[in-house]
Design an enzyme around this catalytic site. Structure first.
Site, PDB file in Angstrom:
ATOM      1  N   CYS A 245      44.151  47.577  42.659  1.00 40.60           N
ATOM      2  CA  CYS A 245      43.498  47.070  41.442  1.00 40.60           C
ATOM      3  C   CYS A 245      42.380  47.973  40.909  1.00 40.60           C
ATOM      4  O   CYS A 245      42.148  48.017  39.701  1.00 40.60           O
ATOM      5  CB  CYS A 245      42.990  45.649  41.627  1.00 40.60           C
ATOM      6  SG  CYS A 245      41.815  45.449  42.960  1.00 40.60           S
TER       7      CYS A 245
ATOM      8  N   ARG B 113      45.435  36.899  38.252  1.00 50.21           N
ATOM      9  CA  ARG B 113      46.066  37.198  39.532  1.00 50.21           C
ATOM     10  C   ARG B 113      46.782  35.983  40.132  1.00 50.21           C
ATOM     11  O   ARG B 113      47.093  35.966  41.307  1.00 50.21           O
ATOM     12  CB  ARG B 113      45.013  37.683  40.522  1.00 50.21           C
ATOM     13  CG  ARG B 113      44.210  38.886  40.080  1.00 50.21           C
ATOM     14  CD  ARG B 113      43.794  39.710  41.286  1.00 50.21           C
ATOM     15  NE  ARG B 113      42.646  40.555  41.047  1.00 50.21           N
ATOM     16  CZ  ARG B 113      42.639  41.657  40.304  1.00 50.21           C
ATOM     17  NH1 ARG B 113      43.747  42.024  39.671  1.00 50.21           N
ATOM     18  NH2 ARG B 113      41.551  42.376  40.182  1.00 50.21           N
TER      19      ARG B 113
ATOM     20  N   LYS C   5      39.638  34.146  52.349  1.00 51.98           N
ATOM     21  CA  LYS C   5      38.757  34.645  51.301  1.00 51.98           C
ATOM     22  C   LYS C   5      38.916  33.837  50.020  1.00 51.98           C
ATOM     23  O   LYS C   5      40.051  33.624  49.613  1.00 51.98           O
ATOM     24  CB  LYS C   5      39.130  36.106  51.048  1.00 51.98           C
ATOM     25  CG  LYS C   5      38.457  36.744  49.884  1.00 51.98           C
ATOM     26  CD  LYS C   5      38.992  38.129  49.703  1.00 51.98           C
ATOM     27  CE  LYS C   5      38.448  38.696  48.430  1.00 51.98           C
ATOM     28  NZ  LYS C   5      39.020  39.962  48.112  1.00 51.98           N
TER      29      LYS C   5
ATOM     30  N   LYS D 255      44.181  34.714  50.556  1.00 48.67           N
ATOM     31  CA  LYS D 255      43.295  35.185  49.498  1.00 48.67           C
ATOM     32  C   LYS D 255      43.558  34.367  48.241  1.00 48.67           C
ATOM     33  O   LYS D 255      44.630  34.440  47.649  1.00 48.67           O
ATOM     34  CB  LYS D 255      43.577  36.658  49.232  1.00 48.67           C
ATOM     35  CG  LYS D 255      42.713  37.235  48.153  1.00 48.67           C
ATOM     36  CD  LYS D 255      42.935  38.722  48.054  1.00 48.67           C
ATOM     37  CE  LYS D 255      42.121  39.313  46.960  1.00 48.67           C
ATOM     38  NZ  LYS D 255      42.428  40.738  46.798  1.00 48.67           N
TER      39      LYS D 255
ATOM     40  N   TYR E  20      28.007  40.881  52.193  1.00 49.03           N
ATOM     41  CA  TYR E  20      27.024  41.783  51.589  1.00 49.03           C
ATOM     42  C   TYR E  20      25.611  41.463  52.091  1.00 49.03           C
ATOM     43  O   TYR E  20      24.690  42.239  51.852  1.00 49.03           O
ATOM     44  CB  TYR E  20      27.092  41.676  50.058  1.00 49.03           C
ATOM     45  CG  TYR E  20      28.490  41.887  49.519  1.00 49.03           C
ATOM     46  CD1 TYR E  20      28.993  43.177  49.339  1.00 49.03           C
ATOM     47  CD2 TYR E  20      29.335  40.808  49.239  1.00 49.03           C
ATOM     48  CE1 TYR E  20      30.281  43.377  48.872  1.00 49.03           C
ATOM     49  CE2 TYR E  20      30.631  40.997  48.782  1.00 49.03           C
ATOM     50  CZ  TYR E  20      31.093  42.286  48.602  1.00 49.03           C
ATOM     51  OH  TYR E  20      32.379  42.473  48.157  1.00 49.03           O
TER      52      TYR E  20
ATOM     53  N   SER F  14      31.566  38.348  46.715  1.00 48.20           N
ATOM     54  CA  SER F  14      30.479  38.796  45.843  1.00 48.20           C
ATOM     55  C   SER F  14      29.815  37.663  45.058  1.00 48.20           C
ATOM     56  O   SER F  14      28.594  37.630  44.909  1.00 48.20           O
ATOM     57  CB  SER F  14      31.003  39.858  44.883  1.00 48.20           C
ATOM     58  OG  SER F  14      32.041  39.349  44.066  1.00 48.20           O
TER      59      SER F  14
HETATM   60  C1  PBG Z   1      41.216  42.848  45.320  1.00 49.67           C
HETATM   61  C2  PBG Z   1      39.918  42.493  45.907  1.00 49.67           C
HETATM   62  C3  PBG Z   1      39.051  41.503  45.425  1.00 49.67           C
HETATM   63  C4  PBG Z   1      37.931  41.496  46.239  1.00 49.67           C
HETATM   64  C5  PBG Z   1      38.133  42.434  47.238  1.00 49.67           C
HETATM   65  N1  PBG Z   1      39.396  43.040  47.017  1.00 49.67           N
HETATM   66  C6  PBG Z   1      39.131  40.515  44.368  1.00 49.67           C
HETATM   67  C7  PBG Z   1      39.920  40.510  43.187  1.00 49.67           C
HETATM   68  O1  PBG Z   1      39.499  41.150  42.200  1.00 49.67           O
HETATM   69  O2  PBG Z   1      40.929  39.822  43.167  1.00 49.67           O
HETATM   70  C8  PBG Z   1      36.761  40.601  46.014  1.00 49.67           C
HETATM   71  C9  PBG Z   1      35.663  40.668  46.948  1.00 49.67           C
HETATM   72  C10 PBG Z   1      34.407  40.071  46.483  1.00 49.67           C
HETATM   73  O3  PBG Z   1      34.330  39.356  45.463  1.00 49.67           O
HETATM   74  O4  PBG Z   1      33.407  40.319  47.161  1.00 49.67           O
HETATM   75  N2  PBG Z   1      41.868  43.819  45.884  1.00 49.67           N
END
Ligand code: PBG
Length: 309
Positions: free
Chosen positions: A101, A199, A230, A177, A295, A256
């Site tokens: 991505c 997604r 996640k 996820k 983080y 995040s």
């Molecule tokens: C996608 C990916 C994402 C995160 C890590 N790898 C999210 C996405 O955009 O679907 C998100 C991690 C975060 O929000 O800290 N490969």
């Protein structure tokens, strides 16, 4: 039994970019930066001296295209970082995100069947993901973390690694996820928001917990050494169920948006940052996570060190 937080519970994420002497702030993501490799090494030295031993790398390429070529070229930004990190920090456990991505113009996690729709070509995507994992393995990575949610991504990568003599490289699968609203700051950091569509075709629907448990079982069968749930906080039930159901290393990704929540509230003095972080991390551990990608990890290590003094 009381829950204790330890530095070894954590995996600290980093964003790496090309160039030299760069440490870029990210507006929505206080305390998190994009580093060029030279500056990254300096920051890792600090992280390491705080007592953290595991990191997870995300790459942001200088150029995006439809095939994500800059994700797996021999000189890709992540492979270059891994090589440099492993030279300097031999005992640091380095994991890398394996996804498309951040490398595709359209921002989707796979190669598309047609450029105007979000439909993923799974076979092509698996080939690209395997090539990415191999480039990181050649550079000396310890763990690869496929996060594209492509079908059978774990077994495809396992096969490719084994075939090329990288049987020692482990796989941490983003198994459960969810198509979550909590990824905002990450997408700003990686500039990876999808340019059209969303997604929901490949990430999981949060209304369907059974699918998440099925995905985890599937990834374990395909050979994942660690499985990830996640995000973490709105999914503590999934973490708990997975911990009870599978006798397998389980990681939770404190994403995040969850992190930003805490930071924004602390700025407004709605709560004490240290206290709320310990409450949150304890909850994630209590639910049954063996490892936590967060983080907050550097701050937590600092706080734990202060307590010991
Ligand atoms: C996608 C990916 C994402 C995160 C890590 N790898 C999210 C996405 O955009 O679907 C998100 C991690 C975060 O929000 O800290 N490969």
């Amino acid at each position: 039994m009381a829950i204790n937080i330890r530095k070894n519970d954590f995996i600290y994420p980093y964003f790496v970019i090309e160039g030299r002497n760069k440490k870029q702030e990210i507006e929505s993501f206080p305390g998190v930066y994009r580093f060029s490799v030279d500056r990254l090494l300096k920051d890792i030295a600090e992280t390491r001296s705080l007592g953290l031993k595991k990191i997870l790398l995300f790459g942001i390429p200088r150029k995006k295209d439809n095939e994500a070529v800059f994700a797996y070229r021999y000189d890709n930004v992540v492979a270059n970082a891994v090589g440099n990190i492993k030279k300097e920090f031999k005992d640091l456990e380095v994991a890398t995100d394996v996804c498309l991505c951040a490398y595709t113009k359209h921002g989707h996690c796979g190669i598309l069947k047609a450029q105007d729709k979000g439909l993923i070509d799974n076979a092509k995507t698996l080939r690209a993901l395997s090539d990415i994992a191999l480039s990181h393995a050649d550079a000396g990575v310890d763990l690869v973390a496929p996060s594209a949610m492509a079908k059978t991504q774990v077994s495809a990568i396992r096969k490719a690694l084994d075939k090329e003599g990288h049987g020692g490289v482990k796989i941490m699968g983003y198994s459960a996820k969810f198509a979550s609203n909590f990824y905002g700051p990450f997408r700003e950091a990686a500039n990876s928001a999808p340019k059209f569509g969303d997604r929901s075709g490949y990430q999981l629907n949060f209304r369907n917990p059974e699918a998440a448990l099925k995905e985890i079982a599937q990834d374990i069968k395909e050979g994942a050494d660690i499985v990830i749930v996640k995000p973490a906080l709105s999914y503590l039930d999934i973490i708990k169920e997975a911990a009870l159901k599978f006798n397998h290393l389980l990681a939770a990704y404190n994403v995040s948006g969850e992190y930003a929540f805490v930071k924004y509230g602390a700025r407004k003095k709605l709560w004490d940052e240290k206290r709320i972080v310990f409450e949150i991390i304890t909850a994630i551990k209590r639910a049954g996570a063996d490892l936590i990608i967060s983080y907050h990890a550097k701050d937590i290590a600092r706080w734990l060190n202060e307590q010991q003094e």
